[in-house]
Design a protein around this motif. Sequence first.
Motif, PDB file in Angstrom:
ATOM      1  N   ASN A  59       0.814  -1.212   0.000  1.00 58.63           N
ATOM      2  CA  ASN A  59       0.000   0.000   0.000  1.00 58.63           C
ATOM      3  C   ASN A  59       0.849   1.266   0.000  1.00 58.63           C
ATOM      4  O   ASN A  59       0.538   2.234  -0.680  1.00 58.63           O
ATOM      5  CB  ASN A  59      -0.925   0.012   1.221  1.00 58.63           C
ATOM      6  CG  ASN A  59      -2.024  -1.022   1.100  1.00 58.63           C
ATOM      7  OD1 ASN A  59      -2.437  -1.352   0.007  1.00 58.63           O
ATOM      8  ND2 ASN A  59      -2.490  -1.540   2.228  1.00 58.63           N
ATOM      9  N   ARG A  60       1.951   1.233   0.776  1.00 60.53           N
ATOM     10  CA  ARG A  60       2.739   2.442   0.960  1.00 60.53           C
ATOM     11  C   ARG A  60       3.716   2.675  -0.188  1.00 60.53           C
ATOM     12  O   ARG A  60       3.893   3.791  -0.666  1.00 60.53           O
ATOM     13  CB  ARG A  60       3.501   2.357   2.288  1.00 60.53           C
ATOM     14  CG  ARG A  60       4.307   3.613   2.615  1.00 60.53           C
ATOM     15  CD  ARG A  60       4.933   3.514   3.988  1.00 60.53           C
ATOM     16  NE  ARG A  60       5.827   2.392   4.128  1.00 60.53           N
ATOM     17  CZ  ARG A  60       5.571   1.270   4.787  1.00 60.53           C
ATOM     18  NH1 ARG A  60       4.403   1.118   5.372  1.00 60.53           N
ATOM     19  NH2 ARG A  60       6.444   0.291   4.868  1.00 60.53           N
ATOM     20  N   THR A  61       4.376   1.596  -0.643  1.00 62.05           N
ATOM     21  CA  THR A  61       5.453   1.747  -1.614  1.00 62.05           C
ATOM     22  C   THR A  61       5.026   1.419  -3.029  1.00 62.05           C
ATOM     23  O   THR A  61       5.238   2.222  -3.942  1.00 62.05           O
ATOM     24  CB  THR A  61       6.649   0.842  -1.225  1.00 62.05           C
ATOM     25  OG1 THR A  61       7.081   1.210   0.089  1.00 62.05           O
ATOM     26  CG2 THR A  61       7.789   1.016  -2.202  1.00 62.05           C
ATOM     27  N   ILE A  62       4.408   0.274  -3.214  1.00 56.52           N
ATOM     28  CA  ILE A  62       4.127  -0.179  -4.568  1.00 56.52           C
ATOM     29  C   ILE A  62       3.187   0.766  -5.298  1.00 56.52           C
ATOM     30  O   ILE A  62       3.366   1.058  -6.479  1.00 56.52           O
ATOM     31  CB  ILE A  62       3.556  -1.610  -4.545  1.00 56.52           C
ATOM     32  CG1 ILE A  62       4.670  -2.588  -4.180  1.00 56.52           C
ATOM     33  CG2 ILE A  62       2.981  -1.983  -5.902  1.00 56.52           C
ATOM     34  CD1 ILE A  62       5.844  -2.565  -5.128  1.00 56.52           C
ATOM     35  N   ARG A  63       2.170   1.267  -4.616  1.00 58.55           N
ATOM     36  CA  ARG A  63       1.242   2.177  -5.274  1.00 58.55           C
ATOM     37  C   ARG A  63       1.926   3.471  -5.700  1.00 58.55           C
ATOM     38  O   ARG A  63       1.445   4.156  -6.607  1.00 58.55           O
ATOM     39  CB  ARG A  63       0.050   2.477  -4.356  1.00 58.55           C
ATOM     40  CG  ARG A  63      -0.869   1.286  -4.181  1.00 58.55           C
ATOM     41  CD  ARG A  63      -2.066   1.638  -3.316  1.00 58.55           C
ATOM     42  NE  ARG A  63      -2.954   0.494  -3.178  1.00 58.55           N
ATOM     43  CZ  ARG A  63      -3.891   0.163  -4.045  1.00 58.55           C
ATOM     44  NH1 ARG A  63      -4.065   0.900  -5.126  1.00 58.55           N
ATOM     45  NH2 ARG A  63      -4.659  -0.884  -3.851  1.00 58.55           N
ATOM     46  N   ARG A  64       3.025   3.803  -5.055  1.00 59.11           N
ATOM     47  CA  ARG A  64       3.781   4.986  -5.448  1.00 59.11           C
ATOM     48  C   ARG A  64       4.948   4.628  -6.370  1.00 59.11           C
ATOM     49  O   ARG A  64       5.671   5.518  -6.822  1.00 59.11           O
ATOM     50  CB  ARG A  64       4.316   5.711  -4.210  1.00 59.11           C
ATOM     51  CG  ARG A  64       3.234   6.360  -3.343  1.00 59.11           C
ATOM     52  CD  ARG A  64       3.838   6.991  -2.115  1.00 59.11           C
ATOM     53  NE  ARG A  64       2.843   7.696  -1.306  1.00 59.11           N
ATOM     54  CZ  ARG A  64       2.587   8.993  -1.385  1.00 59.11           C
ATOM     55  NH1 ARG A  64       3.278   9.735  -2.262  1.00 59.11           N
ATOM     56  NH2 ARG A  64       1.695   9.575  -0.619  1.00 59.11           N
ATOM     57  N   SER A  65       5.138   3.345  -6.614  1.00 56.69           N
ATOM     58  CA  SER A  65       6.269   2.895  -7.430  1.00 56.69           C
ATOM     59  C   SER A  65       5.838   2.327  -8.774  1.00 56.69           C
ATOM     60  O   SER A  65       6.545   2.468  -9.764  1.00 56.69           O
ATOM     61  CB  SER A  65       7.077   1.828  -6.671  1.00 56.69           C
ATOM     62  OG  SER A  65       7.549   2.328  -5.442  1.00 56.69           O
ATOM     63  N   VAL A  66       4.705   1.643  -8.799  1.00 53.54           N
ATOM     64  CA  VAL A  66       4.176   1.071 -10.038  1.00 53.54           C
ATOM     65  C   VAL A  66       3.065   1.982 -10.540  1.00 53.54           C
ATOM     66  O   VAL A  66       2.123   2.274  -9.804  1.00 53.54           O
ATOM     67  CB  VAL A  66       3.636  -0.355  -9.807  1.00 53.54           C
ATOM     68  CG1 VAL A  66       3.077  -0.933 -11.102  1.00 53.54           C
ATOM     69  CG2 VAL A  66       4.740  -1.252  -9.260  1.00 53.54           C
ATOM     70  N   PHE A  67       3.183   2.441 -11.763  1.00 55.25           N
ATOM     71  CA  PHE A  67       2.204   3.391 -12.279  1.00 55.25           C
ATOM     72  C   PHE A  67       1.466   2.828 -13.484  1.00 55.25           C
ATOM     73  O   PHE A  67       1.904   1.878 -14.134  1.00 55.25           O
ATOM     74  CB  PHE A  67       2.857   4.729 -12.634  1.00 55.25           C
ATOM     75  CG  PHE A  67       4.027   4.643 -13.577  1.00 55.25           C
ATOM     76  CD1 PHE A  67       3.853   4.516 -14.950  1.00 55.25           C
ATOM     77  CD2 PHE A  67       5.325   4.701 -13.077  1.00 55.25           C
ATOM     78  CE1 PHE A  67       4.928   4.443 -15.811  1.00 55.25           C
ATOM     79  CE2 PHE A  67       6.410   4.631 -13.928  1.00 55.25           C
ATOM     80  CZ  PHE A  67       6.213   4.495 -15.300  1.00 55.25           C
ATOM     81  N   LEU A  68       0.338   3.436 -13.752  1.00 60.95           N
ATOM     82  CA  LEU A  68      -0.499   3.076 -14.886  1.00 60.95           C
ATOM     83  C   LEU A  68      -0.189   4.017 -16.041  1.00 60.95           C
ATOM     84  O   LEU A  68      -0.153   5.232 -15.864  1.00 60.95           O
ATOM     85  CB  LEU A  68      -1.973   3.191 -14.499  1.00 60.95           C
ATOM     86  CG  LEU A  68      -3.014   3.072 -15.621  1.00 60.95           C
ATOM     87  CD1 LEU A  68      -3.023   1.663 -16.196  1.00 60.95           C
ATOM     88  CD2 LEU A  68      -4.396   3.454 -15.096  1.00 60.95           C
ATOM     89  N   ILE A  69       0.096   3.443 -17.219  1.00 60.29           N
ATOM     90  CA  ILE A  69       0.186   4.238 -18.436  1.00 60.29           C
ATOM     91  C   ILE A  69      -1.230   4.333 -18.968  1.00 60.29           C
ATOM     92  O   ILE A  69      -1.791   3.361 -19.472  1.00 60.29           O
ATOM     93  CB  ILE A  69       1.142   3.596 -19.453  1.00 60.29           C
ATOM     94  CG1 ILE A  69       2.546   3.502 -18.836  1.00 60.29           C
ATOM     95  CG2 ILE A  69       1.183   4.395 -20.742  1.00 60.29           C
ATOM     96  CD1 ILE A  69       3.562   2.825 -19.722  1.00 60.29           C
ATOM     97  N   ASP A  70      -1.827   5.488 -18.799  1.00 59.96           N
ATOM     98  CA  ASP A  70      -3.277   5.599 -18.886  1.00 59.96           C
ATOM     99  C   ASP A  70      -3.779   5.719 -20.311  1.00 59.96           C
ATOM    100  O   ASP A  70      -3.068   6.093 -21.235  1.00 59.96           O
ATOM    101  CB  ASP A  70      -3.745   6.809 -18.077  1.00 59.96           C
ATOM    102  CG  ASP A  70      -5.212   6.713 -17.701  1.00 59.96           C
ATOM    103  OD1 ASP A  70      -5.810   5.653 -17.933  1.00 59.96           O
ATOM    104  OD2 ASP A  70      -5.744   7.699 -17.161  1.00 59.96           O
TER     105      ASP A  70
END
Length: 368
Positions: A59-70
């Motif tokens: 929740n803390r790291t991955i959501r800020r590390s893996v992004f969506l190419i929208d």
Amino acid sequence: MQLKIFFIFLFCAALGALPAHAQQRLSLQKAANRLAYYTQQQTMRAVRQAARKSRAWTNRTIRRSVFLIDQSPNFPMRGSGFVVQDPITNTLWGVTARHMQEYLPPDFPVVFADENGKTYSFCAHLAFHGNIQGADIALIRLPPEAAAVARPLKLAKQLPKPGENLFSIGYGKGVLQTINGRTVFTAYPAYITTAFKLPKGKRAGYCGSPVFNAQGEVAGVHCGSSFPLQDAQQPQWHRDLQSLNSPDARWPAFSVAIPGSWVEQLLAKARGQESPGTALKINGVTITQLAPEDAIIEISLIQNGKLTKRLRQNPFIDYAHLEKLFALAPQDELLVIVSRGDAYDPYRKTWRYRFKQSDGTVSRESLR
């Protein structure tokens, strides 16, 4: 009830009548049982704490590390990417699969989310890239304001081992998902192949997602998968397996990831340094050093002046040990055609390397 009390009384009397050493052994056994119970409780508590930390890390790291190419009006599909940091300049970069360029406009949105689900969208563009037929990865230049949200991941320094279990986190259909059970089949300098099982119809968007080892380090970048029993997305890979007479031709589904070492080479290129390259070797002799933008077009075995075996670029070639696939007699030659640049590069160059087993020499000629 009275009978039960009577038997308990007899047991206690008998226990008191035991010799001292027998009572001591019984006391030690009780202590051992209590210790085992305490250890078991501590272990279960540690497992629960690790699970909570893992969820918190996600929740803390991955959501800020893996992004969506929208998705955008000019971009018909979605993809994934993740953040790394240049160890020399401390610059933050995004990483995704090179073949995403086929669908991307020059500038495109990347979307991060924090631990509370709040999203942040930034405009980014591809800056440096490998070769679709080889190191199918690209660096994304992130805007400075992304640094307030983005958190870099750590690249693994070593390849995973066959049989090791990996997992990946990426955006499938625009939703962040974890894919577990990615058992490593092969791990070579150019490619990592793993098991990859997903319900049918839930695959789009994972390309560019990080593949993690048990330590939470990025072992590779997911860039493709093959499901011959479902939709035969990459039947050629399976024909290559058959041509290699590999026992792994029985694999029903697998994926391909580009090792993190290729990302490090692109980071070196981004800061203006020459990429060290990845050695292409046979019997310990280096034929050439492959840069991220290079790809093997084909490898041919020449025996008595005749072509006897030919392989195209595929995920099952061990660049460091071509002798696994080509057994050379003293007078044999090995021809390797390498392309620098892919279909998107108008300045693509092609060379043919000739290795002579008789004297161990390597020569090169330009084909384009």
